[in-house]
Design an enzyme around this catalytic site. Structure first.
Site, PDB file in Angstrom:
ATOM      1  N   ARG A  29       0.808  -1.219   0.000  1.00 12.78           N
ATOM      2  CA  ARG A  29       0.000   0.000   0.000  1.00 12.78           C
ATOM      3  C   ARG A  29       0.840   1.268   0.000  1.00 12.78           C
ATOM      4  NH1 ARG A  29      -3.916  -0.727   4.911  1.00 12.78           N
ATOM      5  NH2 ARG A  29      -4.386   1.459   4.381  1.00 12.78           N
ATOM      6  N   LYS A  36       8.737  -0.570   3.303  1.00 13.54           N
ATOM      7  CA  LYS A  36       7.990   0.331   4.184  1.00 13.54           C
ATOM      8  C   LYS A  36       8.735   0.713   5.461  1.00 13.54           C
ATOM      9  CE  LYS A  36       4.553  -1.397   6.497  1.00 13.54           C
ATOM     10  NZ  LYS A  36       3.219  -1.917   6.908  1.00 13.54           N
ATOM     11  N   GLN A  84      12.488 -13.994   6.282  1.00 19.33           N
ATOM     12  CA  GLN A  84      11.238 -14.735   6.124  1.00 19.33           C
ATOM     13  C   GLN A  84      10.976 -14.899   4.628  1.00 19.33           C
ATOM     14  OE1 GLN A  84       7.653 -12.831   7.559  1.00 19.33           O
ATOM     15  NE2 GLN A  84       6.484 -14.736   7.520  1.00 19.33           N
ATOM     16  N   ASN A 377      34.666  27.963  -3.342  1.00 19.51           N
ATOM     17  CA  ASN A 377      35.368  26.893  -2.624  1.00 19.51           C
ATOM     18  C   ASN A 377      35.726  25.683  -3.478  1.00 19.51           C
ATOM     19  OD1 ASN A 377      32.648  26.361  -2.932  1.00 19.51           O
ATOM     20  ND2 ASN A 377      32.450  25.226  -1.025  1.00 19.51           N
TER      21      ASN A 377
END
Length: 454
Positions: A29, A36, A84, A377
């Site tokens: 989702r 996630k 898993q 720089n």
């Protein structure tokens, strides 16, 4: 991968435990290539935030997917990893690491997408292990149509947990719901895991079934309650945004209670690790990124952005200022509008008031940097340093080409491009002599008009 150093762990009291964090879900989702648990709120991943509540675990097991490890290789240094391979439910996820669970220890099982569970809540669950074999974390749901598992209880005793899909109408009306967080004795857990079946509406092995199994084996199960917001889970971008909103409110309140004034709190963004002392004032629309430390008496004006920097006492920053990583401001420094400072050290009482870029520089105390100054720089190959001493005056529109040093008490003339060192007390000036051409403007205008007529 961290090697298993043996399964024997001697527990001195009920507060000591190992943790198992479940983070192998697909998270479809979220609609993201990144797993996630690695999505962030307030600059910290859901996984790292979720594991704060089990930070005191003497051993940490992470049930993960191959994708999760691929995206974050550092996990192997912080957890004992179990992959898993098949996604057959939460019971199967814990069963996949049964060989990693020592005997005679307490186990806390949590999830990699539940970032607000408090360490104190875990402590309450562990305290109850003295009288029970297994303790679930529950919460009172406000909307009974939410599809959480329901806790079937009898006083302090937890009889079983019924998943929403398998619940009858009476059970669905129960407001006490399951968060998924569990504290359980390892011996009891291992015996129950092998008895879980998948005879349910989803065809999955539910970890929650251990409650019923333990009771059937004459064990004792109970529960601890927390607020619904504490066990907020994140499954989508919308829920991620809601979690961010919730976390920001917590952080804002924390800082205000510690003595920080926020002019318009809802518009200020904090990172999870922001450190601010008292009597700091922050105006609206300010973003504070990771690893920022702000000392007392600082004023941060509107629309400023800070990240990975240290701000000394009584500094004034902004409006519309950007303080980039590696920057340290000493006390009473003034950084004005449209000024960007990156990887630089700025001394006490120095002023950089407008329209300036300071990069990879060291500037001493009591120095004034004029508007439009740029410390160039990069030499085309790598970054170089600029050093400006104390009590210096850098004229407006000065460009310094690093590597370069402007010593104490020196000045640069406005509009100069400084390519050589400037000695103590000297004026550096590097610009062409001005020439005024008489009558040029009228001749130029006439030339343009003639072109237009043709």
């Amino acid at each position: 991968m961290r090697k298993n150093r043996g399964l024997k762990i001697i527990m001195r009291n009920n507060k000591e435990y190992i943790s198992i964090t479940l983070a192998a879900g697909n998270g479809t989702r979220m609609r993201s290539k990144m797993p996630k648990p690695l999505h962030k709120i307030a600059g910290i991943s859901l996984l790292d935030s979720s594991c704060k509540c089990v930070d005191m675990a003497v051993k940490k097991i992470l049930v993960a997917s191959n994708d999760l490890i691929f995206f974050d290789k550092t996990l192997e240094n912080r957890f004992e990893i179990v992959i898993q391979k098949e996604k057959l439910g939460t019971g199967h996820a814990v069963l996949s690491c049964i060989d990693k669970i020592p005997d005679s220890v307490n186990v806390v099982i949590n999830y990699g997408d539940t970032p607000f569970v408090k360490p104190e809540t875990v402590e309450k669950m562990l305290a109850k292990i003295s009288d029970f074999d297994c303790v679930f974390l529950g919460f009172e749901v406000k909307d009974i149509n939410q599809k959480y598992g329901r806790l079937i209880t009898d006083g302090e005793k937890l009889k079983e947990i019924v998943e929403y899909k398998d619940a009858n109408p009476a059970q669905k009306a129960i407001t006490l719901c399951n968060s998924g967080i569990i504290a359980v004795k390892s011996d009891i857990l291992k015996k129950a895991l092998v008895k879980i079946e998948n005879k349910n509406a989803s065809g999955e092995y539910y970890l929650t079934d251990i409650a019923k199994i333990i009771n059937q084996d004459n064990g004792k199960c109970s529960f601890v309650k927390c607020e619904e917001s504490e066990v907020m889970g994140i499954n989508s971008r919308v829920e991620l945004a809601e979690a961010e909103k919730f976390y920001q409110k917590i952080l804002r309140n924390k800082h205000m209670e510690a003595g920080v004034t926020l002019i318009n709190p809802k518009t200020v963004y904090f990172s999870h690790d922001t450190k601010i002392e008292q009597d700091v004032v922050i105006e609206e629309n300010v973003h504070i990124g990771l690893n920022v430390e702000i000392h007392e008496g600082v004023l941060i004006k509107a629309f400023s952005y800070l990240e990975n920097c240290k701000i000394g006492k009584n500094c004034i920053i902004g409006p519309f200022a950007r303080i980039r990583p590696g920057t340290t401001l000493d006390e009473n420094v003034r950084i004005g509008n449209f000024v960007e400072v990156k990887n630089s050290q700025i001394g006490n009482n120095t002023k950089i008031n407008h329209l300036t870029y300071i990069g990879d520089s060291e500037i001493g105390e009591n120095t004034n940097i004029g508007a439009g100054t740029i410390t160039a720089n990069h030499d085309g190959f790598k970054k170089q340093r600029t050093k400006i001493g104390k009590n210096c005056s850098i004229g407006i529109g000065t460009y310094t080409i690093a590597p370069i040093e402007i010593e104490d008490n020196a000045m640069t003339a406005a509009g100069s491009v400084i390519t050589k060192n400037v000695s103590n007390g000297c004026l550096g000036i590097a610009r062409q002599k001005q020439i005024n051409i008489d009558g040029f403007v009228e001749k130029y205008k006439k030339k343009i008009r003639n072109k237009d007529e043709k």
